[in-house]
Motif scaffolding. Structure first.
Motif, PDB file in Angstrom:
ATOM      1  N   LEU A  90       0.784  -1.484  -0.355  1.00  0.00           N
ATOM      2  CA  LEU A  90       0.119  -0.349  -0.007  1.00  0.00           C
ATOM      3  C   LEU A  90       1.097   1.356   0.411  1.00  0.00           C
ATOM      4  O   LEU A  90       0.202   2.405  -0.584  1.00  0.00           O
ATOM      5  CB  LEU A  90      -0.490   0.012   1.611  1.00  0.00           C
ATOM      6  N   LEU A  91       1.936   1.402   1.164  1.00  0.00           N
ATOM      7  CA  LEU A  91       3.005   2.960   0.239  1.00  0.00           C
ATOM      8  C   LEU A  91       3.683   2.723  -0.237  1.00  0.00           C
ATOM      9  O   LEU A  91       3.909   3.583  -0.508  1.00  0.00           O
ATOM     10  CB  LEU A  91       3.728   2.261   1.764  1.00  0.00           C
ATOM     11  N   LEU A  92       3.463   1.971  -1.406  1.00  0.00           N
ATOM     12  CA  LEU A  92       4.891   1.625  -2.425  1.00  0.00           C
ATOM     13  C   LEU A  92       4.338   3.195  -3.921  1.00  0.00           C
ATOM     14  O   LEU A  92       5.606   4.119  -3.817  1.00  0.00           O
ATOM     15  CB  LEU A  92       4.388   0.484  -3.591  1.00  0.00           C
ATOM     16  N   ALA A  93       3.023   2.838  -3.880  1.00  0.00           N
ATOM     17  CA  ALA A  93       2.511   4.673  -4.432  1.00  0.00           C
ATOM     18  C   ALA A  93       2.677   6.129  -3.993  1.00  0.00           C
ATOM     19  O   ALA A  93       3.563   6.447  -4.243  1.00  0.00           O
ATOM     20  CB  ALA A  93       1.174   4.227  -4.724  1.00  0.00           C
ATOM     21  N   PRO A  94       2.932   5.885  -2.256  1.00  0.00           N
ATOM     22  CA  PRO A  94       3.019   6.993  -2.086  1.00  0.00           C
ATOM     23  C   PRO A  94       4.058   6.906  -1.482  1.00  0.00           C
ATOM     24  O   PRO A  94       4.969   8.167  -1.803  1.00  0.00           O
ATOM     25  CB  PRO A  94       2.488   7.243  -0.520  1.00  0.00           C
ATOM     26  N   LEU A  95       5.502   6.286  -1.689  1.00  0.00           N
ATOM     27  CA  LEU A  95       6.104   6.858  -1.142  1.00  0.00           C
ATOM     28  C   LEU A  95       7.171   6.483  -2.553  1.00  0.00           C
ATOM     29  O   LEU A  95       8.199   7.597  -2.726  1.00  0.00           O
ATOM     30  CB  LEU A  95       7.649   5.234  -1.380  1.00  0.00           C
ATOM     31  N   ILE A  96       6.632   6.426  -3.816  1.00  0.00           N
ATOM     32  CA  ILE A  96       7.022   7.178  -4.663  1.00  0.00           C
ATOM     33  C   ILE A  96       7.129   8.808  -5.458  1.00  0.00           C
ATOM     34  O   ILE A  96       6.939   9.434  -5.756  1.00  0.00           O
ATOM     35  CB  ILE A  96       6.449   6.357  -6.103  1.00  0.00           C
ATOM     36  N   ALA A  97       5.335   8.391  -4.730  1.00  0.00           N
ATOM     37  CA  ALA A  97       4.939  10.328  -5.510  1.00  0.00           C
ATOM     38  C   ALA A  97       4.581  11.381  -4.476  1.00  0.00           C
ATOM     39  O   ALA A  97       5.429  11.796  -5.123  1.00  0.00           O
ATOM     40  CB  ALA A  97       3.305   9.807  -5.562  1.00  0.00           C
ATOM     41  N   VAL A  98       5.210  11.105  -3.235  1.00  0.00           N
ATOM     42  CA  VAL A  98       5.376  12.471  -2.534  1.00  0.00           C
ATOM     43  C   VAL A  98       6.683  13.260  -3.237  1.00  0.00           C
ATOM     44  O   VAL A  98       6.365  14.322  -3.059  1.00  0.00           O
ATOM     45  CB  VAL A  98       5.275  12.183  -1.266  1.00  0.00           C
ATOM     46  N   PRO A  99       7.722  12.567  -3.131  1.00  0.00           N
ATOM     47  CA  PRO A  99       8.698  12.723  -3.523  1.00  0.00           C
ATOM     48  C   PRO A  99       8.995  13.229  -5.084  1.00  0.00           C
ATOM     49  O   PRO A  99       9.476  15.248  -5.691  1.00  0.00           O
ATOM     50  CB  PRO A  99      10.404  12.039  -3.609  1.00  0.00           C
ATOM     51  N   LEU A 100       8.678  12.601  -5.954  1.00  0.00           N
ATOM     52  CA  LEU A 100       8.155  13.481  -7.553  1.00  0.00           C
ATOM     53  C   LEU A 100       6.880  15.019  -7.364  1.00  0.00           C
ATOM     54  O   LEU A 100       7.850  15.689  -8.078  1.00  0.00           O
ATOM     55  CB  LEU A 100       7.721  12.399  -8.349  1.00  0.00           C
ATOM     56  N   LEU A 101       6.506  14.541  -6.754  1.00  0.00           N
ATOM     57  CA  LEU A 101       5.218  16.002  -6.833  1.00  0.00           C
ATOM     58  C   LEU A 101       6.163  17.476  -6.128  1.00  0.00           C
ATOM     59  O   LEU A 101       5.595  18.100  -6.440  1.00  0.00           O
ATOM     60  CB  LEU A 101       3.836  15.158  -5.854  1.00  0.00           C
ATOM     61  N   SER A 102       6.526  16.316  -5.681  1.00  0.00           N
ATOM     62  CA  SER A 102       7.495  17.919  -3.900  1.00  0.00           C
ATOM     63  C   SER A 102       8.068  18.287  -5.166  1.00  0.00           C
ATOM     64  O   SER A 102       8.199  19.565  -5.298  1.00  0.00           O
ATOM     65  CB  SER A 102       7.910  17.132  -3.014  1.00  0.00           C
ATOM     66  N   MET A 103       8.608  17.555  -6.014  1.00  0.00           N
ATOM     67  CA  MET A 103       9.789  18.486  -7.174  1.00  0.00           C
ATOM     68  C   MET A 103       9.657  18.989  -7.526  1.00  0.00           C
ATOM     69  O   MET A 103       9.493  20.281  -8.070  1.00  0.00           O
ATOM     70  CB  MET A 103      10.641  17.071  -7.560  1.00  0.00           C
ATOM     71  N   ASN A 104       7.934  18.440  -8.594  1.00  0.00           N
ATOM     72  CA  ASN A 104       6.868  19.468  -9.641  1.00  0.00           C
ATOM     73  C   ASN A 104       6.677  20.892  -8.454  1.00  0.00           C
ATOM     74  O   ASN A 104       6.830  21.878  -9.114  1.00  0.00           O
ATOM     75  CB  ASN A 104       5.781  18.364 -10.071  1.00  0.00           C
ATOM     76  N   THR A 105       7.068  20.400  -7.590  1.00  0.00           N
ATOM     77  CA  THR A 105       5.697  21.662  -6.782  1.00  0.00           C
ATOM     78  C   THR A 105       7.040  22.557  -6.352  1.00  0.00           C
ATOM     79  O   THR A 105       6.773  23.969  -6.974  1.00  0.00           O
ATOM     80  CB  THR A 105       4.930  20.841  -5.032  1.00  0.00           C
ATOM     81  N   ALA A 106       8.045  22.163  -5.886  1.00  0.00           N
ATOM     82  CA  ALA A 106       9.417  23.354  -5.866  1.00  0.00           C
ATOM     83  C   ALA A 106       9.475  23.838  -7.175  1.00  0.00           C
ATOM     84  O   ALA A 106       9.649  25.205  -7.105  1.00  0.00           O
ATOM     85  CB  ALA A 106      10.111  22.741  -5.278  1.00  0.00           C
ATOM     86  N   GLN A 107       9.719  22.970  -8.099  1.00  0.00           N
ATOM     87  CA  GLN A 107       9.818  23.667  -9.436  1.00  0.00           C
ATOM     88  C   GLN A 107       8.590  25.021 -10.279  1.00  0.00           C
ATOM     89  O   GLN A 107       9.426  25.620 -10.776  1.00  0.00           O
ATOM     90  CB  GLN A 107      10.385  23.073 -10.457  1.00  0.00           C
TER      91      GLN A 107
END
Length: 221
Positions: A90-107
């Protein structure tokens, strides 16, 4: 009679050892603190990844520390193999999505605050084959003759296409097509959603693990 009574504690200890896959953490509350810690480290590490290669090492360090700490905590707090598999699945998707989406948000946030828009034309599209296929567009800026900048693009982009590019004059983050640069709010909402989901899943499975541990402990007493 005396020998039989003296051997009973050892039998109980053997039964207790069979009731769990691994020893229970000595300080389960401290172990559980990795759950909120990961919820902070993952988005922070992802956000740092937006600021170029010079922030790649701290970005990876924070992200991998959060992932490893969370997985290790749940591995210890879930005394059942089945519960571990469910938790990590269950944690696989959040573990990948959180860093990637945070990077997109910062950019996107940096480009929204500091970005300058340039009209341009796609001069060439390069296809990069690897584990996944990616595309780079060489964009010629109309307002700066002779300047060409490589920008990540998609399969639908073609040479000669008219585009608008938003660029940070200070070079803090990579430039993007203006339509993508304006999507920071959506990425922020999704990053927050997956971060909350990560905490909820981890707390739920950790609580289930605590209940299983207490149940097994009571049975062996």
């Amino acid at each position: 009679m005396t020998h039989s009574e003296g051997s009973r504690p050892n039998t109980g200890q053997r039964r207790a050892g069979r009731g769990s896959d691994d020893p229970w953490p000595r300080r389960p509350l401290l172990t559980a603190l990795w759950i909120p810690a990961a919820a902070v480290l993952l988005p922070l590490g992802g956000a740092l990844g937006a600021f170029g290669l010079w922030m790649l090492v701290p970005s990876l360090a924070l992200t991998l520390t959060g992932m490893a700490g969370l997985i290790a905590a749940l591995w210890g707090l879930c005394p059942s193999r089945a519960l571990r598999k469910i938790s990590l699945g269950l944690l696989l998707a959040p573990l990948i999505a959180v860093p990637l989406l945070s990077m997109n948000t910062a950019q996107a946030t940096v480009l929204t605050i500091r970005g300058v828009e340039h009209p341009g034309t796609v001069a060439d599209v390069r296809v990069i084959h690897g584990k996944t296929t990616t595309y780079d567009c060489d964009v010629r800026y109309d307002d700066t003759p002779g300047r060409i900048h490589a920008i990540g693009c998609g399969a639908a982009d073609t040479a000669g296409e008219r585009v608008d590019v938003t660029e940070d004059p200070g070079g803090l983050v990579s430039p993007e097509f203006s339509g993508q640069a304006s999507g920071g709010r959506f990425d922020l909402v999704m990053a927050a959603f997956f971060d909350v989901a990560l905490v909820a899943i981890a707390l739920t499975t950790a609580t289930a693990g605590v209940l299983i541990h207490h149940h097994r402990t009571r049975r062996t007493q």
